[in-house]
Design a protein around this motif. Structure first.
Motif, PDB file in Angstrom:
ATOM      1  N   MET A  94       0.843  -1.190   0.000  1.00 25.86           N
ATOM      2  CA  MET A  94       0.000   0.000   0.000  1.00 25.86           C
ATOM      3  C   MET A  94       0.884   1.247   0.000  1.00 25.86           C
ATOM      4  O   MET A  94       1.814   1.352   0.797  1.00 25.86           O
ATOM      5  CB  MET A  94      -0.897   0.002   1.247  1.00 25.86           C
ATOM      6  CG  MET A  94      -1.856   1.177   1.313  1.00 25.86           C
ATOM      7  SD  MET A  94      -2.715   1.291   2.889  1.00 25.86           S
ATOM      8  CE  MET A  94      -3.553  -0.301   2.915  1.00 25.86           C
TER       9      MET A  94
ATOM     10  N   GLU B 116      -2.467   5.787  -0.505  1.00 24.14           N
ATOM     11  CA  GLU B 116      -3.521   4.794  -0.301  1.00 24.14           C
ATOM     12  C   GLU B 116      -3.782   4.581   1.183  1.00 24.14           C
ATOM     13  O   GLU B 116      -4.928   4.430   1.611  1.00 24.14           O
ATOM     14  CB  GLU B 116      -3.121   3.473  -0.968  1.00 24.14           C
ATOM     15  CG  GLU B 116      -3.154   3.512  -2.485  1.00 24.14           C
ATOM     16  CD  GLU B 116      -2.540   2.271  -3.106  1.00 24.14           C
ATOM     17  OE1 GLU B 116      -2.886   1.971  -4.269  1.00 24.14           O
ATOM     18  OE2 GLU B 116      -1.733   1.593  -2.437  1.00 24.14           O
TER      19      GLU B 116
ATOM     20  N   GLN C  32      -5.788   7.492   2.440  1.00 20.01           N
ATOM     21  CA  GLN C  32      -7.181   7.382   2.011  1.00 20.01           C
ATOM     22  C   GLN C  32      -7.935   6.374   2.873  1.00 20.01           C
ATOM     23  O   GLN C  32      -9.069   6.625   3.306  1.00 20.01           O
ATOM     24  CB  GLN C  32      -7.250   6.977   0.542  1.00 20.01           C
ATOM     25  CG  GLN C  32      -8.660   6.681   0.013  1.00 20.01           C
ATOM     26  CD  GLN C  32      -9.569   7.900   0.034  1.00 20.01           C
ATOM     27  OE1 GLN C  32      -9.099   9.029   0.054  1.00 20.01           O
ATOM     28  NE2 GLN C  32     -10.877   7.654   0.045  1.00 20.01           N
TER      29      GLN C  32
END
Length: 218
Positions: free
Chosen positions: A1, A5, A8
């Motif tokens: 990740m 990301e 988020q």
């Protein structure tokens, strides 16, 4: 990740927590009104969650009362103070040990005979699936058992990022939108994913989108 990301995902999980804080006492029936709800309750009765029981993401205590019919003691954990207040009023004083904590950042202070979670696993992002099940393992005695119930129900309106995304959008009665995680697990795939992590859990489909799982460490 990637870092973006991860940021988020953290934002979605923050909104998810805020949604259930805001929902509070309006979230009384959880998902038991879905087709298959009676099957889930009957499956839990057959499982007989005896001994010391830990309930993760207990919400307003819908399942806690059923656990108390079999357990010698119940510890129930939820991130929302509002949900825990509803659970305390529903259950009555002193019937369960209630703990307010974020399950993504919580360490148990003891081990249990049974770990139960109802309609929570689908809100655990796949990126944290393995670490969540490590938490479950840390909560269990050597011969401990697990039971969970959940559903894969997502409306077309909720799929704001498309059906391939686990991020959905739900709204309060006043229209306020919140982004949440909702992973639409399929029973066979979920059972296999758990087997790869060292769990011997049978996942059973009920009527409609609901399912339950029960078992232990392999």
């Amino acid at each position: 990740m990637t870092g973006s990301e991860g940021d988020q995902l953290a934002r979605v999980l923050t909104e998810q927590a805020a949604y259930y804080h805001a929902l509070g006492g309006d979230y009384l029936d959880q998902d038991l009104d879905l087709p298959g709800g009676d099957e889930l309750a009957e499956a839990l009765e057959r499982f007989r969650p005896a001994g010391s029981v830990l309930e993760l993401a207990c919400g307003p205590g819908v399942w806690t009362g059923q656990l108390l019919r079999h357990a010698s003691d119940v510890t129930a954990v939820d991130a929302s103070a509002e949900m825990l207040a509803v659970a305390a009023a529903r259950l009555g004083a002193g019937r369960a040990r209630l703990i307010q904590a974020d399950l993504f950042d919580w360490t148990p202070d003891r081990r249990y005979d049974v770990v139960f979670f109802g309609f929570w696993l689908s809100h655990v992002p796949l990126e944290r699936f393995e670490s969540f099940w490590s938490l479950v393992a840390d909560c269990l005695k050597e011969d401990g058992r697990v039971f969970f119930a959940d559903d894969a129900y997502r409306t077309a309106e909720e799929l704001v990022e498309g059906p391939s995304s686990s991020t959905i959008c739900r709204r309060l009665a006043d229209g306020t939108p919140y982004h949440l995680v909702k992973v639409p697990h399929r029973p066979a795939e979920l059972e296999n994913r758990l087997r790869q992590l060292g769990w011997d859990i049978k996942v059973t489909a009920a009527a409609g989108p609901v399912y339950w799982g029960s078992g232990s460490r392999s």
